[in-house]
Motif scaffolding. Structure first.
Motif, PDB file in Angstrom:
ATOM      1  N   MET A  80       0.772  -0.997  -0.099  1.00 21.71           N
ATOM      2  CA  MET A  80       0.089  -0.138  -0.094  1.00 21.71           C
ATOM      3  C   MET A  80       0.884   1.121   0.046  1.00 21.71           C
ATOM      4  O   MET A  80       1.918   1.120   0.474  1.00 21.71           O
ATOM      5  CB  MET A  80      -1.008  -0.048   1.045  1.00 21.71           C
ATOM      6  CG  MET A  80      -0.799   0.734   2.282  1.00 21.71           C
ATOM      7  SD  MET A  80      -1.938   0.635   3.752  1.00 21.71           S
ATOM      8  CE  MET A  80      -1.364  -1.102   4.163  1.00 21.71           C
ATOM      9  N   GLU A  81       0.464   2.215  -0.571  1.00 22.44           N
ATOM     10  CA  GLU A  81       1.089   3.616  -0.421  1.00 22.44           C
ATOM     11  C   GLU A  81       0.784   4.669   0.474  1.00 22.44           C
ATOM     12  O   GLU A  81      -0.543   4.660   0.737  1.00 22.44           O
ATOM     13  CB  GLU A  81       1.225   4.373  -1.882  1.00 22.44           C
ATOM     14  CG  GLU A  81       1.943   5.446  -1.940  1.00 22.44           C
ATOM     15  CD  GLU A  81       1.626   6.147  -3.369  1.00 22.44           C
ATOM     16  OE1 GLU A  81       2.833   5.729  -4.252  1.00 22.44           O
ATOM     17  OE2 GLU A  81       0.974   6.849  -3.523  1.00 22.44           O
ATOM     18  N   TYR A  82       1.701   5.141   1.249  1.00 22.72           N
ATOM     19  CA  TYR A  82       1.271   5.874   2.305  1.00 22.72           C
ATOM     20  C   TYR A  82       1.658   7.423   1.872  1.00 22.72           C
ATOM     21  O   TYR A  82       3.052   7.715   1.423  1.00 22.72           O
ATOM     22  CB  TYR A  82       2.154   5.679   3.736  1.00 22.72           C
ATOM     23  CG  TYR A  82       1.836   6.627   4.624  1.00 22.72           C
ATOM     24  CD1 TYR A  82       0.595   6.815   5.377  1.00 22.72           C
ATOM     25  CD2 TYR A  82       2.947   7.403   5.267  1.00 22.72           C
ATOM     26  CE1 TYR A  82       0.494   7.958   6.526  1.00 22.72           C
ATOM     27  CE2 TYR A  82       2.895   8.309   6.101  1.00 22.72           C
ATOM     28  CZ  TYR A  82       1.693   8.421   6.721  1.00 22.72           C
ATOM     29  OH  TYR A  82       1.431   9.123   7.822  1.00 22.72           O
ATOM     30  N   LEU A  83       0.807   8.258   1.776  1.00 21.01           N
ATOM     31  CA  LEU A  83       1.277   9.692   1.364  1.00 21.01           C
ATOM     32  C   LEU A  83       1.171  10.379   2.675  1.00 21.01           C
ATOM     33  O   LEU A  83       0.473  10.736   3.589  1.00 21.01           O
ATOM     34  CB  LEU A  83       0.099  10.496   0.565  1.00 21.01           C
ATOM     35  CG  LEU A  83       0.184  12.084   0.156  1.00 21.01           C
ATOM     36  CD1 LEU A  83       1.621  12.111  -0.483  1.00 21.01           C
ATOM     37  CD2 LEU A  83      -0.931  12.302  -0.552  1.00 21.01           C
ATOM     38  N   PHE A  84       2.614  10.971   2.970  1.00 24.73           N
ATOM     39  CA  PHE A  84       3.110  11.727   4.121  1.00 24.73           C
ATOM     40  C   PHE A  84       2.562  13.219   4.200  1.00 24.73           C
ATOM     41  O   PHE A  84       2.163  13.817   5.223  1.00 24.73           O
ATOM     42  CB  PHE A  84       4.537  11.389   4.491  1.00 24.73           C
ATOM     43  CG  PHE A  84       5.028  12.015   5.913  1.00 24.73           C
ATOM     44  CD1 PHE A  84       4.406  11.730   7.277  1.00 24.73           C
ATOM     45  CD2 PHE A  84       5.778  13.192   5.657  1.00 24.73           C
ATOM     46  CE1 PHE A  84       5.123  12.412   8.300  1.00 24.73           C
ATOM     47  CE2 PHE A  84       5.977  13.956   6.948  1.00 24.73           C
ATOM     48  CZ  PHE A  84       5.734  13.579   8.144  1.00 24.73           C
ATOM     49  N   ASP A  85       3.129  13.692   3.069  1.00 23.78           N
ATOM     50  CA  ASP A  85       2.971  15.189   3.086  1.00 23.78           C
ATOM     51  C   ASP A  85       2.106  15.535   1.911  1.00 23.78           C
ATOM     52  O   ASP A  85       2.975  15.400   0.606  1.00 23.78           O
ATOM     53  CB  ASP A  85       4.404  16.084   3.409  1.00 23.78           C
ATOM     54  CG  ASP A  85       4.224  17.374   3.215  1.00 23.78           C
ATOM     55  OD1 ASP A  85       3.844  18.048   2.493  1.00 23.78           O
ATOM     56  OD2 ASP A  85       4.897  17.936   4.311  1.00 23.78           O
ATOM     57  N   PHE A  86       1.195  16.184   1.832  1.00 31.57           N
ATOM     58  CA  PHE A  86       0.280  16.434   0.725  1.00 31.57           C
ATOM     59  C   PHE A  86       1.010  17.833  -0.242  1.00 31.57           C
ATOM     60  O   PHE A  86       0.641  17.665  -1.432  1.00 31.57           O
ATOM     61  CB  PHE A  86      -1.146  16.936   1.053  1.00 31.57           C
ATOM     62  CG  PHE A  86      -2.102  15.712   1.349  1.00 31.57           C
ATOM     63  CD1 PHE A  86      -2.491  14.926   0.524  1.00 31.57           C
ATOM     64  CD2 PHE A  86      -2.170  15.506   2.974  1.00 31.57           C
ATOM     65  CE1 PHE A  86      -3.234  13.688   0.993  1.00 31.57           C
ATOM     66  CE2 PHE A  86      -2.928  14.498   3.196  1.00 31.57           C
ATOM     67  CZ  PHE A  86      -3.737  13.589   2.230  1.00 31.57           C
TER      68      PHE A  86
ATOM     69  N   GLU B 254       2.328  -6.979   6.846  1.00 31.75           N
ATOM     70  CA  GLU B 254       2.628  -8.545   6.964  1.00 31.75           C
ATOM     71  C   GLU B 254       1.772  -9.332   7.718  1.00 31.75           C
ATOM     72  O   GLU B 254       1.602 -10.318   7.373  1.00 31.75           O
ATOM     73  CB  GLU B 254       4.242  -8.475   7.466  1.00 31.75           C
ATOM     74  CG  GLU B 254       5.255  -8.096   6.711  1.00 31.75           C
ATOM     75  CD  GLU B 254       6.655  -7.943   7.013  1.00 31.75           C
ATOM     76  OE1 GLU B 254       6.715  -8.449   7.925  1.00 31.75           O
ATOM     77  OE2 GLU B 254       7.480  -7.583   6.119  1.00 31.75           O
ATOM     78  N   LYS B 255       1.373  -8.796   8.861  1.00 28.48           N
ATOM     79  CA  LYS B 255       0.413  -9.697   9.515  1.00 28.48           C
ATOM     80  C   LYS B 255      -0.371  -8.913  10.693  1.00 28.48           C
ATOM     81  O   LYS B 255       0.137  -7.825  10.952  1.00 28.48           O
ATOM     82  CB  LYS B 255       0.987 -11.047  10.149  1.00 28.48           C
ATOM     83  CG  LYS B 255       2.056 -10.486  11.205  1.00 28.48           C
ATOM     84  CD  LYS B 255       2.855 -11.668  12.019  1.00 28.48           C
ATOM     85  CE  LYS B 255       3.821 -11.181  13.016  1.00 28.48           C
ATOM     86  NZ  LYS B 255       4.371 -12.552  13.706  1.00 28.48           N
TER      87      LYS B 255
ATOM     88  N   ILE C  42       8.237   0.455  14.063  1.00 30.74           N
ATOM     89  CA  ILE C  42       8.842   0.106  12.664  1.00 30.74           C
ATOM     90  C   ILE C  42       9.642  -0.995  12.964  1.00 30.74           C
ATOM     91  O   ILE C  42      10.547  -1.114  13.755  1.00 30.74           O
ATOM     92  CB  ILE C  42       9.786   1.603  12.482  1.00 30.74           C
ATOM     93  CG1 ILE C  42       8.818   2.563  12.270  1.00 30.74           C
ATOM     94  CG2 ILE C  42      10.550   1.207  11.203  1.00 30.74           C
ATOM     95  CD1 ILE C  42       9.564   4.026  12.018  1.00 30.74           C
ATOM     96  N   LEU C  43       9.559  -1.880  11.825  1.00 25.93           N
ATOM     97  CA  LEU C  43      10.324  -3.251  12.066  1.00 25.93           C
ATOM     98  C   LEU C  43      11.440  -3.031  11.203  1.00 25.93           C
ATOM     99  O   LEU C  43      12.675  -3.800  11.661  1.00 25.93           O
ATOM    100  CB  LEU C  43       9.260  -4.471  11.561  1.00 25.93           C
ATOM    101  CG  LEU C  43       8.006  -4.688  12.248  1.00 25.93           C
ATOM    102  CD1 LEU C  43       7.254  -5.776  11.808  1.00 25.93           C
ATOM    103  CD2 LEU C  43       8.564  -4.868  13.804  1.00 25.93           C
ATOM    104  N   GLU C  44      11.287  -2.116  10.224  1.00 23.99           N
ATOM    105  CA  GLU C  44      12.537  -2.047   9.137  1.00 23.99           C
ATOM    106  C   GLU C  44      12.571  -0.888   8.486  1.00 23.99           C
ATOM    107  O   GLU C  44      11.245  -0.234   8.228  1.00 23.99           O
ATOM    108  CB  GLU C  44      12.551  -3.344   8.095  1.00 23.99           C
ATOM    109  CG  GLU C  44      13.790  -3.156   7.228  1.00 23.99           C
ATOM    110  CD  GLU C  44      13.519  -4.259   6.172  1.00 23.99           C
ATOM    111  OE1 GLU C  44      14.086  -4.093   4.972  1.00 23.99           O
ATOM    112  OE2 GLU C  44      12.865  -5.348   6.364  1.00 23.99           O
ATOM    113  N   LYS C  45      13.477  -0.364   8.068  1.00 23.49           N
ATOM    114  CA  LYS C  45      13.466   1.030   7.310  1.00 23.49           C
ATOM    115  C   LYS C  45      14.765   0.941   6.346  1.00 23.49           C
ATOM    116  O   LYS C  45      15.793   0.278   6.700  1.00 23.49           O
ATOM    117  CB  LYS C  45      13.753   2.405   8.244  1.00 23.49           C
ATOM    118  CG  LYS C  45      14.906   2.418   8.990  1.00 23.49           C
ATOM    119  CD  LYS C  45      14.950   3.718   9.698  1.00 23.49           C
ATOM    120  CE  LYS C  45      16.476   4.252  10.130  1.00 23.49           C
ATOM    121  NZ  LYS C  45      16.558   5.546  10.626  1.00 23.49           N
ATOM    122  N   ARG C  46      14.806   1.553   5.220  1.00 26.50           N
ATOM    123  CA  ARG C  46      15.720   1.749   4.118  1.00 26.50           C
ATOM    124  C   ARG C  46      16.098   3.186   4.214  1.00 26.50           C
ATOM    125  O   ARG C  46      14.980   3.969   3.910  1.00 26.50           O
ATOM    126  CB  ARG C  46      15.334   1.087   2.927  1.00 26.50           C
ATOM    127  CG  ARG C  46      15.032  -0.479   3.138  1.00 26.50           C
ATOM    128  CD  ARG C  46      14.668  -0.989   2.034  1.00 26.50           C
ATOM    129  NE  ARG C  46      14.625  -2.506   2.054  1.00 26.50           N
ATOM    130  CZ  ARG C  46      14.166  -3.410   1.282  1.00 26.50           C
ATOM    131  NH1 ARG C  46      13.373  -2.818   0.166  1.00 26.50           N
ATOM    132  NH2 ARG C  46      13.578  -4.593   1.774  1.00 26.50           N
TER     133      ARG C  46
END
Length: 51
Positions: free
Chosen positions: A1-7, A18-19, A32-36
């Motif tokens: 899914m896509e999350y739009l943070f700042d309009f 994931e579950k 947060i489980l993982e970030k890149r």
């Protein structure tokens, strides 16, 4: 899914669910489980009178 943070700046992030675990009263908020990469700065160095 896509999350739009700042309009205004249109920062978009891909998010994957994931579950869904049963409720656990010890957990008060999601985490947060993982970030890149690095997060972009939220606000530029603006003077207070520019707000």
């Amino acid at each position: 899914m896509e999350y739009l943070f700042d309009f205004g700046d249109q920062w978009r992030f891909d998010v994957r669910l994931e579950k869904i675990d049963p409720p656990d009263a010890r957990i008060k908020k999601p985490g947060i489980l993982e970030k890149r990469g690095e997060a972009p700065p939220q606000y530029l160095n603006l003077d207070e009178d520019e707000w």
